[in-house]
Each structure stands twice: as structure tokens, then as C-alpha cells.
Design an enzyme around this catalytic site. Structure first.
Site, PDB file in Angstrom:
ATOM      1  N   GLU A 288       0.716  -1.192   0.184  1.00 16.94           N
ATOM      2  CA  GLU A 288      -0.181   0.161  -0.152  1.00 16.94           C
ATOM      3  C   GLU A 288       0.727   1.264   0.247  1.00 16.94           C
ATOM      4  O   GLU A 288       0.873   1.897  -1.023  1.00 16.94           O
ATOM      5  CB  GLU A 288      -1.205   0.311   0.944  1.00 16.94           C
ATOM      6  CG  GLU A 288      -1.333   1.473   0.848  1.00 16.94           C
ATOM      7  CD  GLU A 288      -3.194   1.694   0.292  1.00 16.94           C
ATOM      8  OE1 GLU A 288      -4.189   0.911   0.034  1.00 16.94           O
ATOM      9  OE2 GLU A 288      -2.663   2.047  -0.460  1.00 16.94           O
ATOM     10  N   ASP A 292       0.637   4.089  -3.170  1.00 11.88           N
ATOM     11  CA  ASP A 292       0.253   5.218  -3.231  1.00 11.88           C
ATOM     12  C   ASP A 292       1.778   5.969  -3.322  1.00 11.88           C
ATOM     13  O   ASP A 292       1.779   7.181  -3.213  1.00 11.88           O
ATOM     14  CB  ASP A 292       0.027   5.756  -1.076  1.00 11.88           C
ATOM     15  CG  ASP A 292      -1.203   4.448  -0.498  1.00 11.88           C
ATOM     16  OD1 ASP A 292      -1.625   4.013  -1.866  1.00 11.88           O
ATOM     17  OD2 ASP A 292      -1.462   4.708   0.666  1.00 11.88           O
ATOM     18  N   SER A 505      -7.316   1.514  -4.174  1.00 14.38           N
ATOM     19  CA  SER A 505      -6.213   2.414  -3.268  1.00 14.38           C
ATOM     20  C   SER A 505      -4.809   3.006  -4.457  1.00 14.38           C
ATOM     21  O   SER A 505      -3.943   3.911  -4.513  1.00 14.38           O
ATOM     22  CB  SER A 505      -4.957   1.257  -2.579  1.00 14.38           C
ATOM     23  OG  SER A 505      -5.557   1.382  -1.198  1.00 14.38           O
ATOM     24  N   ILE A 551     -18.380   8.915 -16.787  1.00 15.60           N
ATOM     25  CA  ILE A 551     -18.771   6.707 -16.348  1.00 15.60           C
ATOM     26  C   ILE A 551     -19.705   6.706 -16.402  1.00 15.60           C
ATOM     27  O   ILE A 551     -20.621   6.411 -15.782  1.00 15.60           O
ATOM     28  CB  ILE A 551     -17.807   5.977 -15.742  1.00 15.60           C
ATOM     29  CG1 ILE A 551     -16.454   6.672 -15.120  1.00 15.60           C
ATOM     30  CG2 ILE A 551     -17.682   4.658 -15.984  1.00 15.60           C
ATOM     31  CD1 ILE A 551     -15.559   6.634 -17.039  1.00 15.60           C
ATOM     32  N   ASP A 571     -22.802   9.814 -10.248  1.00 13.14           N
ATOM     33  CA  ASP A 571     -23.721   8.739  -9.704  1.00 13.14           C
ATOM     34  C   ASP A 571     -22.699   8.223  -8.605  1.00 13.14           C
ATOM     35  O   ASP A 571     -21.013   8.780  -8.184  1.00 13.14           O
ATOM     36  CB  ASP A 571     -23.765   7.490 -10.697  1.00 13.14           C
ATOM     37  CG  ASP A 571     -22.561   7.189 -11.332  1.00 13.14           C
ATOM     38  OD1 ASP A 571     -20.942   6.846 -10.621  1.00 13.14           O
ATOM     39  OD2 ASP A 571     -22.206   7.734 -12.891  1.00 13.14           O
TER      40      ASP A 571
END
Ligand code: NAG
Ligand code: NAG
Ligand code: NAG
Ligand code: NAG
Ligand code: NAG
Ligand code: NAG
Length: 598
Positions: A288, A292, A505, A551, A571
Site C-alpha cells: 500500500e 501510494d 487505493s 463513466i 452517480d
């Protein structure tokens, strides 16, 4: 009773507590139902230590919030007039007497958290409660917590929240837990062709990017082109790290060598909070943290990057409970960053948990602190979660999504901090042309009401939805995500290996990098940074047709349903869509107030 006697004594001296000698009448401050998925194992050992954080109220929050909305509203004359650290404190000024008292106790740098280390036995006296060891059934992790605590009645107005008490959150990194083997590469990396993409993307994208994301792909896809940062001397970007996720410098350099040669041998700052560390052994490299930092800093290079590593013991094994159990790391990070006179202007976080596992009082307080940081001109970007509308149970057959309140009602499960109205939540797409990535977390908060800035975008979606999913989600809650970005097949280096990874992520640092580039363009023109993004995002979303790549189609299944469907416009799956940097930058460096001319 020493330390707490002192604390209550000081409160008394400051005139906010009952007269000395008088019995403290305790009254329940907060009670929760025993959380689902946790078993109460045994009473907590009396000598186990707790690092209690006592949150003192931020009295003028409504004023701060009003100020935040004015300076973030592109049509307001005060747009961009961010507060200094001292000013933001002023808005939240505590009563003089309380200051007097706190000055004599251990307090966080921001002044509104009191931190005391006490044994369980003392905490139980102070809070008139009983702590137990609770074990998480699925993972075996254990924590020391209670389901109810009390405070002397006269202190209720002076104390917002005390933790750890009722927080059973299991904050997790929001990357998908799987990774793709090389055999799965679906489009050859060596593809010489380009995919002609819809005009909204302004160009062509290398065909290899369909299932193989690199910084170059994202630059093509999001119309960054050859934009080069101009304000790297004043602009900064940061990623937060928790749960012993370490960003590895060797991996970072390998990544740059392969995907961003101009950044080779560059580095980033590390700030250690609450005894956090950044172990550089390749065995401890965090997927992670590497994802990042590699993407947030890679996209915004050479803007200086900062990695915050916040300590806080992870949940511990019940048989081995001699260690200290803090595990509320947001508070420690917030206390640190609120004290920084010039925090990074863009901060991306890819950690979160189900909203219902975070007690309301704690979530509200943390969210208000995000507002305070936003008011100082910081753009806070969070991933929206990887479980669609669900709760993280990957087995559709058992996904039931019960509420945690003892009633076992079936409901969608919103994520926090994505559900906080003062942060920007990022959902996920994949493929080219981009489609909804079904894991994309989205929905409606049960804690935070819908903010004004969503009043144009969200009601039409709800109207169109009609009675579908009635009772499964909160029609009046803060809706999220706000925007989206690619969230699968990101090439990273971690632990010396080169592989692909995905999840919201990946989407959050992508948006973080792009926001930082827009901030760069504004700083280079002598303009203030964007700060809190959402009022601007919703204004642009309503007015400028192709600043976001909309999208449409696909959904985010969970809880045994198909989840919400991505529709034209906003949305609760992909927000307004993915960013068109070129377009957004032109708006941002132009006359933002002139948006109405579009
Ligand atoms: C597409 O990307 C691959 C891998 O990065 C590269 O080898 C190839 O030259 C690129 N093709 C074009 C047309 O840019
Ligand atoms: C990208 O991959 C998806 C899934 O395999 C496929 O449906 C789509 O047609 C591909 N896009 C292009 C432009 O080839
Ligand atoms: C990067 O660092 C290595 C090792 O110090 C050095 O050999 C190399 O020349 C450097 N490359 C660049 C482009 O500065
Ligand atoms: C800080 O971390 C180090 C190692 O990570 C540990 O040895 C030490 O006990 C910790 N200190 C505190 C105060 O938790
Ligand atoms: C809720 O579910 C739990 C676990 O499945 C069960 O033990 C409990 O009795 C249920 N409570 C109610 C009110 O149905
Ligand atoms: C729905 O959201 C509103 C506004 O945040 C809140 O007041 C209410 O309690 C929520 N309802 C439920 C059932 O959680």
C-alpha cells in the site's frame, strides 16, 4: 487515581467541574451494541495500559464550517482565502477557563486533545465502565474495548469523546488483496498501436494501457500531456501511512528507473508520528505505502513528496496483552498535521473502514478536524473503499450486510472517512475506454447529512432510482464518491518485485497527483491552492461537460445486490467520472468565478 484525580481536579480549579469534594455523578456518555463479528473474551487485565485520547469540544465549529464553504465556493468573493493555522484555531477557540486547565495537562500540539496513559483499572474508575478483551472472529485480532462509558455529568459539555473505548474499527488499506501474475497480462506490453480514445480524453492512449497502468498511461489517459511543474519550490504533496506500511526507497528508485527515468535518484521526506517507523528491509516493504508514494509522487514529480508514517500498535493477540494498545491513529496524525504551520497542499489517504464500526462521536470529531485542515487550504483525498456497496465479505452467498446496532437489519455499508463531507472520495474505473470497476465503493452516509454542494447532483440520481433499494441506504446522507480514476493493474515495485496491483487505493493517489499538478499551475500564477475541492468539483460537474470523463454503465455490487448503477452525470459509483487535467487546469488558472460563462 493520581493522574486523573489531577485532571478532574484541574477542571474543577478551572471552574468547569463540580466543586471539589462533591461526588462526581456519572452519566452515560456513549453506548453501542456489541459489534458484529467480535467476541468478548475476558475482562481486560487491570494493569494493561491504555493511551486515552480525550477530545475537547470545538465550540465554534459552525462558524468554521461557514467559513470553509465560503472560501471553497468558486462563486464566492472570498474563494481561496485560506486560513492560517492561528486563524483556524481562533475559530475553534475554547473557553478561557478550559484553556487554563488544559495548559496544565498533557495535550496534543493542536491543543484540543488531552492524552493520558492510564492502566485499565484507572480508566474503568474514570469512565465508570468495564474494559474487556474482544477478539475479531475472522482475523483473530484482539483489542481492549468497552461498549459503554460514562463521565461526570457536568463534564459532558466539556468533553466530546474519549477513545479507545467504543471504537471497533479495523482500519485497512484499500488495495485489492489480490495481485495479478505475469501470465495474466492481457495486452502485450510491447504493443506498438495506440487506442483512439473518445475526444474527451483529447488524444490517443497506448494500447498496452488497457490492462497495464504506468505513470505514462495515466498522463495520456487524463490529458496531462507534457505538463511540467513550475512551483516545486512552494508546492508539496503527501501520502499517509498506517498499520506498519513502509515506503521503501529502493523500490521507489526501481520504479522511477523503469517508469519515470527523469525522476531517478529522487527521494521523498518521511515524517514519523507517534513512534511510527519506516523500516527499509525489503521484507517489510508495504504494498500500500509503495503504491501510494510511487503514483502520487510519480505523477507530480518534481513536486516534493512527504510520507507520513503514523504508529499505533495494531490489534494484538489476547494472550499477549502486555503491550500498549493505542489503535486510533487518525487522532495522532491529525494532532500532528494541525500543528504544522504549512502542511502539504494535497494529501492522499488510502485507508478506511466501514462507517458503522467507527462510533458516531469519534467519526464526527475526526471529520470536523478534516474540515479544519481543509479550511487551511489542504485538499484531502480518500479512496472510497473496495467493496462496492458491501461490507468486505467477498463471498456473494454470505454477503448480508447487517447493521451493527443490534437490530441485524440488512443495509448497504458506507465507508469512513469517504463518507465525511469535507474530504474528496475517489472511486475506481478500469479498461480503456474506461468502465466502472465493480469494486468501487460508493453510497450514502448514515452519519453525515447531504451537504449543500450535492443538492443539484444527487437528487436527480435518487429520483431516477425510485424505490429500488428502498431501506437499504440513507437517501438524506452525504453521497460518495465525488470522482474516480483507474483502479486496477497498476505496476509497482515492492519488496524488490515488480507486479501489478489494484483497488481504490490506486485511484486516490492518482487523483492526488493530478490535484497537486493543478495546485502547481495555480501557485505558478500566484493564485492560492484549491483547498477543499468538493464545492468546485460539483460546480464544474454541473456546468462544464467534459472536465470529467463521465463513466456510464456498470455497477458496484454487494450485499447480495447489483449495487448502484453508473448513470450519465454524477452517480454513487464513479462520482462525476475521471479527471481531464488539461480542462481542469484551464478552469483552475482562469477566472474560476467565471465558470458560469462556460
Ligand atoms: C506503448 O508502450 C510500450 C510499453 O511501454 C512501448 O514499448 C511502446 O513503444 C509504446 N507504443 C507507442 C506507439 O508509443
Ligand atoms: C480493453 O480490454 C477490455 C477487456 O478485455 C475490452 O473489452 C476492450 O475492448 C479493450 N479495449 C480496447 C480499446 O481494445
Ligand atoms: C543515480 O545514482 C547512482 C548511484 O549513486 C549513480 O551511479 C547514477 O549516476 C545516478 N544517476 C543519475 C541520473 O543521476
Ligand atoms: C517505538 O518503537 C520501537 C520500535 O519500533 C519500540 O522499540 C519502542 O518501544 C517504541 N516506543 C514506544 C514509546 O512505544
Ligand atoms: C443478530 O445476529 C447475531 C449473529 O448472527 C445473533 O447472535 C443475534 O441474536 C441477532 N440479533 C437479533 C436481534 O436478531
Ligand atoms: C440518515 O441520515 C440522516 C442524516 O445524516 C441521519 O440523521 C439519520 O439518522 C440516518 N438514518 C439512519 C437510519 O441511519
Amino acid at each position: 487515581m493520581k493522574s486523573m484525580g489531577l485532571f478532574f481536579g484541574l477542571l474543577a480549579a478551572a471552574g468547569v467541574a463540580a466543586a471539589p469534594g462533591k461526588d462526581y455523578e456519572h452519566k452515560v456518555k456513549e453506548t453501542i451494541a456489541p459489534p458484529r463479528g467480535w467476541t468478548r473474551v475476558k475482562p481486560a487485565p487491570a494493569d494493561h495500559f491504555l493511551d486515552l485520547r480525550i477530545g475537547l469540544p470545538q465550540r465554534n465549529f459552525p462558524l468554521l464550517e461557514q467559513h470553509l464553504y465560503e472560501i471553497s465556493d468558486p462563486f464566492h468573493e472570498r474563494y481561496g482565502a485560506h486560513l492560517s493555522k492561528a486563524e483556524s484555531r481562533l475559530w475553534l477557540r475554547l473557553t478561557k477557563r478550559l484553556w487554563f486547565c488544559i495548559a496544565r495537562t498533557v495535550r496534543s500540539p493542536a491543543g484540543d486533545w488531552v492524552k493520558v496513559r492510564v492502566p485499565v483499572s484507572l480508566a474503568e474508575d474514570m469512565l465508570e465502565t468495564e474494559y474487556h478483551v474482544w477478539q475479531h472472529e475472522e482475523s483473530g485480532d484482539a483489542v481492549v474495548r468497552t461498549t459503554s462509558y460514562s463521565l461526570p455529568e457536568h463534564l459532558h459539555v466539556h468533553i466530546d469523546v474519549v477513545q479507545p473505548t467504543t471504537t471497533f474499527a479495523r482500519m485497512k488499506g484499500m488495495r485489492a488483496t489480490y495481485r495479478f501474475a505475469d501470465e495474466d497480462v492481457q495486452v502485450a506490453d510491447t504493443a506498438e498501436s495506440t487506442i483512439p480514445i473518445p475526444s474527451a480524453y483529447n488524444g490517443q492512449v497506448n494500447a498496452s494501457c488497457n490492462a497495464s497502468i504506468t505513470p505514462t498511461c495515466l498522463r495520456e489517459l487524463y490529458n496531462i500531456g507534457d505538463y511540467t511543474p513550475q512551483a516545486a519550490d512552494v508546492n508539496k504533496i503527501a501520502c499517509t501511512g498506517y498499520l506498519e506500511e513502509y515506503a521503501n526507497f529502493e523500490d521507489y528508485n526501481d520504479f522511477n528507473a523503469k517508469y519515470l527515468p527523469e525522476a531517478i535518484n529522487s527521494t521523498f521526506d518521511v515524517i514519523y508520528i507517534n513512534n511510527g517507523s519506516n523500516d527499509q528491509s525489503l521484507d517489510d516493504a508495504g504494498v500500500e505505502a509503495n503504491l501510494d508514494t510511487q503514483y502520487a509522487f510519480g505523477l507530480s514529480y518534481p513536486t516534493p513528496g512527504t510520507f507520513y508514517t503514523t504508529g499505533g500498535s495494531p490489534p494484538f493477540i489476547p494472550d499477549d496483552i502486555t503491550t500498549t494498545d493505542s489503535n486510533e491513529p487518525y487522532i495522532d496524525w491529525l494532532a500532528y498535521i494541525q500543528s504544522d504551520p504549512s502542511p502539504p497542499q494535497t494529501i492522499s489517504t488510502s485507508y478506511g473502514d466501514n462507517e458503522q464500526t467507527v462510533p458516531y462521536s469519534y467519526a464526527t470529531r475526526v471529520c470536523q478536524e478534516f474540515a479544519q485542515l481543509s479550511a487551511r487550504g489542504v485538499s484531502l483525498i480518500f479512496s472510497s473503499g473496495d467493496d462496492g456497496v458491501g461490507d468486505g465479505d467477498s463471498n456473494p452467498a454470505t454477503q448480508q450486510c447487517f447493521t451493527n446496532n443490534g437490530l441485524n437489519k440488512t443495509e448497504f455499508v458506507p465507508a469512513f472517512p469517504a463518507s465525511c463531507p469535507y474530504v474528496t472520495a475517489v472511486g475506481a474505473t478500469w479498461y480503456i475506454p474506461e468502465e466502472t470497476y465493480r469494486i468501487s465503493g460508493g453510497g450514502f452516509s448514515n452519519y453525515f447529512p447531504r451537504p449543500l454542494y450535492q443538492d443539484v447532483a444527487v437528487p436527480p440520481y435518487l429520483k431516477n432510482l425510485g424505490d429500488t433499494y428502498k431501506g437499504l441506504y440513507n437517501t438524506s446522507g452525504r453521497a460518495y464518491p465525488d470522482v474516480a480514476a483507474q483502479g486496477q493493474w497498476f505496476w509497482i515495485f515492492s519488496g524488490g518485485e515488480n507486479f501489478r496491483i489494484g483497488g481504490t487505493s490506486a485511484a486516490a493517489p492518482t487523483v492526488g497527483g493530478i490535484v497537486s499538478l493543478i495546485n502547481d499551475a495555480r501557485l505558478a500564477k500566484g493564485l492560492p491552492t484549491l483547498g477543499f475541492l468538493n464545492p468546485l468539483i460539483y460546480a464544474i460537474g454541473a456546468i462544464v461537460p467534459d472536465a470529467f470523463n463521465d463513466i456510464v454503465g456498470g455497477s458496484n455490487p454487494g450485499c447480495g445486490t447489483e449495487g448502484f448503477t453508473a448513470e450519465v452525470g454524477w452517480d454513487p459509483v464513479t462520482g462525476f467520472g475521471t479527471p481531464n487535467f488539461g480542462k481542469l487546469k484551464d478552469i483552475a488558472v482562469g477566472d474560476i468565478g467565471g465558470l458560469l460563462d462556460f
